[in-house]
Design a protein around this motif. Structure first.
Motif, PDB file in Angstrom:
ATOM      1  N   TYR A  40       0.846  -1.207   0.000  1.00  0.00           N
ATOM      2  CA  TYR A  40       0.000   0.000   0.000  1.00  0.00           C
ATOM      3  C   TYR A  40       0.876   1.249   0.000  1.00  0.00           C
ATOM      4  CZ  TYR A  40      -4.547  -2.223   0.576  1.00  0.00           C
ATOM      5  OH  TYR A  40      -5.701  -2.939   0.349  1.00  0.00           O
ATOM      6  N   GLY A  41       0.459   2.259  -0.763  1.00  0.00           N
ATOM      7  CA  GLY A  41       1.167   3.531  -0.805  1.00  0.00           C
ATOM      8  C   GLY A  41       0.367   4.606  -0.098  1.00  0.00           C
ATOM      9  N   LEU A  42       1.063   5.642   0.402  1.00  0.00           N
ATOM     10  CA  LEU A  42       0.398   6.790   1.017  1.00  0.00           C
ATOM     11  C   LEU A  42       0.522   7.956   0.043  1.00  0.00           C
ATOM     12  CD1 LEU A  42      -1.024   8.152   3.345  1.00  0.00           C
ATOM     13  CD2 LEU A  42       1.202   8.630   4.370  1.00  0.00           C
ATOM     14  N   ASN A  65      14.836  11.537   2.556  1.00  0.00           N
ATOM     15  CA  ASN A  65      14.517  10.302   1.840  1.00  0.00           C
ATOM     16  C   ASN A  65      13.431  10.584   0.798  1.00  0.00           C
ATOM     17  OD1 ASN A  65      14.303   7.662   1.056  1.00  0.00           O
ATOM     18  ND2 ASN A  65      13.541   6.889   3.025  1.00  0.00           N
ATOM     19  N   PRO A  66      13.798  10.618  -0.486  1.00  0.00           N
ATOM     20  CA  PRO A  66      12.862  11.055  -1.520  1.00  0.00           C
ATOM     21  C   PRO A  66      11.719  10.069  -1.760  1.00  0.00           C
ATOM     22  CG  PRO A  66      14.887  10.249  -2.517  1.00  0.00           C
ATOM     23  CD  PRO A  66      15.122  10.269  -1.041  1.00  0.00           C
ATOM     24  N   LEU A  67      10.643  10.572  -2.396  1.00  0.00           N
ATOM     25  CA  LEU A  67       9.444   9.772  -2.644  1.00  0.00           C
ATOM     26  C   LEU A  67       9.347   9.373  -4.112  1.00  0.00           C
ATOM     27  CD1 LEU A  67       6.848  12.012  -0.737  1.00  0.00           C
ATOM     28  CD2 LEU A  67       8.251  10.137   0.176  1.00  0.00           C
ATOM     29  N   THR A 121      17.062  14.306  -9.499  1.00  0.00           N
ATOM     30  CA  THR A 121      16.378  13.159 -10.118  1.00  0.00           C
ATOM     31  C   THR A 121      15.063  12.883  -9.394  1.00  0.00           C
ATOM     32  OG1 THR A 121      17.589  11.695  -8.625  1.00  0.00           O
ATOM     33  CG2 THR A 121      18.516  11.997 -10.838  1.00  0.00           C
ATOM     34  N   VAL A 122      14.203  12.128 -10.085  1.00  0.00           N
ATOM     35  CA  VAL A 122      12.943  11.710  -9.456  1.00  0.00           C
ATOM     36  C   VAL A 122      12.690  10.237  -9.803  1.00  0.00           C
ATOM     37  CG1 VAL A 122      11.526  12.533 -11.413  1.00  0.00           C
ATOM     38  CG2 VAL A 122      10.482  12.270  -9.146  1.00  0.00           C
ATOM     39  N   GLY A 123      12.205   9.488  -8.823  1.00  0.00           N
ATOM     40  CA  GLY A 123      11.820   8.091  -9.058  1.00  0.00           C
ATOM     41  C   GLY A 123      10.383   8.061  -9.547  1.00  0.00           C
ATOM     42  N   LEU A 183       6.413  -7.155  -1.591  1.00  0.00           N
ATOM     43  CA  LEU A 183       7.631  -6.385  -1.347  1.00  0.00           C
ATOM     44  C   LEU A 183       7.602  -5.187  -2.296  1.00  0.00           C
ATOM     45  CD1 LEU A 183      10.337  -9.220  -1.289  1.00  0.00           C
ATOM     46  CD2 LEU A 183       9.161  -8.189   0.680  1.00  0.00           C
ATOM     47  N   GLU A 184       8.375  -4.151  -1.973  1.00  0.00           N
ATOM     48  CA  GLU A 184       8.339  -2.927  -2.763  1.00  0.00           C
ATOM     49  C   GLU A 184       8.946  -3.115  -4.159  1.00  0.00           C
ATOM     50  OE1 GLU A 184       9.598  -3.415   0.148  1.00  0.00           O
ATOM     51  OE2 GLU A 184       8.578  -2.126   1.594  1.00  0.00           O
ATOM     52  N   SER A 185       8.776  -2.076  -4.969  1.00  0.00           N
ATOM     53  CA  SER A 185       9.293  -2.100  -6.336  1.00  0.00           C
ATOM     54  C   SER A 185      10.814  -2.114  -6.354  1.00  0.00           C
ATOM     55  CB  SER A 185       8.789  -0.869  -7.101  1.00  0.00           C
ATOM     56  OG  SER A 185       9.281   0.318  -6.515  1.00  0.00           O
TER      57      SER A 185
END
Ligand code: TXA
Ligand code: MG
Length: 353
Positions: A40-42, A65-67, A121-123, A183-185
């Protein structure tokens, strides 16, 4: 905290209708948690600094810690990032929607600087979940979303886990049942035109990356079983993560010896009246006698183990287990991500037999 139940088998139009209120709240700068195929994401509108700030507050997350920004449509990407390598385009084409986050050069002013923690950068990722895609689409926002847990705790794989950690602190949660991967990406960056560097192993395995780009060089993290630890490249990798409240130790190596070792530890600990727990595979559940014995499922199906890991760690907490021994597994395929999370949850306490 509102809960919107999304019905199994809803088509995109039904989903859009069920998620209208959740999407409107996102647009208005509120926090809404939602299911993805990983955890689940917020979510919050990535362009709205106030909204993004409240993500960090609700989670208790360090601001460096970037999002990850979630999109539902490739066209959303153009506004978010600067021109990127051709290799990135090929990976997206083959593996999106899916559990792959690409770190790309960020378009200035496309998202709040809090999202990128000031990086250039951005994820970005496109989740493979109908409710997530419908929510993002309907909101019209690029959606910044970390995992919807309090910082440091195991990521949520059920809406109940989100409520456990964030109930009362966020506007709502879209309940789509259990997430798939668990598990996360996988987070990657492309340091040059032919190299894929894995910053965080996850739902997309090294083998899948290699298949999607046969000529590319894959630079994946060393397995946890190697002693060398490198300085963290992804800011999020340096924090304590995924940890249960009890003390967790991983036991790797010969199975018969592991059973003997763990049972001895449990017996010794019982004399101290601490509550003991064991996390093992179906093949060996009957070999243990502890206060709580949980299973990952069969050792033959590490996907299932990945799917169950976080719920098991939360269950130990719920039962007040203070000393936990978890069997390790092979680091092939999804096993690499599984052992990565387990090692972090254990604060890298690993016994090798
Ligand atoms: O599966 C997932 O990725 C889930 C779902 C909700 O999509 N999200 C997730 O987000 O796991 P979070 O915030 O828990 O983890 C994001 C990871 C962190 O390790 C962070 O440091 C890294 O991605 N990351 C984000 N942006 C980055 C960037 N620009 N450069 C390097 N690493 C980045
Ligand atoms: Mg997280």
């Amino acid at each position: 905290t509102k809960v919107w139940q999304v019905m199994d088998g809803s088509n995109p139009e039904m989903l859009a209708e069920q998620l209208e209120e959740a999407a409107a709240l996102l647009r208005a700068g509120e926090l809404v948690a939602f299911p993805t195929e990983t955890v689940y994401g917020l979510g919050a509108d990535a362009r709205n600094t106030k909204a993004v700030e409240s993500i960090f507050k609700a989670k208790g997350r360090p601001s460096d810690n970037p999002l990850i920004v979630h999109i539902a449509d490739e066209r959303q990407l153009d506004e978010l990032v600067l021109p990127y390598p051709e290799l990135a385009g090929r990976l997206m084409k083959q593996l999106w929607p899916g559990p792959l986050t690409l770190v790309l050069p960020v378009h200035p002013e496309a998202v709040s600087p809090l999202v990128t923690a000031g990086l250039s950068t951005v994820g970005v990722r496109m989740p493979d979940h109908p409710a997530a895609l419908a929510l993002i689409q309907q909101s019209g926002c690029p959606v910044a979303a970390p995992s919807a847990n309090r910082s440091g705790r195991p990521s949520p794989t059920l809406a109940e886990h989100v409520l456990e950690d964030l109930g009362g602190k966020i506007s709502g949660v879209v309940d789509g049942g259990a997430t798939g991967v668990g598990l996360e990406s996988t987070v990657i960056e492309l340091p040059d035109s032919n190299t894929i560097r894995v910053l965080r192993p996850g739902g997309i395995t090294a083998e899948q990356l290699q298949n999607a780009a046969p000529e590319a060089r894959i630079d994946a993290p060393a397995p946890t079983t190697s002693e060398v630890t490198e300085a963290p490249r992804s800011p999020g990798m340096k924090y304590t993560h995924y940890a249960p409240q009890g003390d967790l130790v991983i036991v790797q190596g010969d199975r018969a010896e592991a059973v003997r070792y763990i049972q001895e530890q449990v017996n010794g600990t019982r004399a101290t009246e601490l509550k003991t727990g064991v996390l093992t595979f179906d093949e060996r559940t009957a070999s243990f006698d502890a206060d709580l014995v949980l299973t990952y499922g069969s050792e033959q199906h590490l996907e299932q183990a990945a799917h169950r890991l976080y719920a098991a760690l939360r269950r130990f907490d719920a039962e007040g287990v203070q000393r936990i021994w978890a069997e390790g597994c092979s680091e092939e395929g999804i096993g690499l991500a599984l052992m990565n999370r387990l090692a972090k949850a254990a604060g890298h306490q690993i016994v090798r037999l």
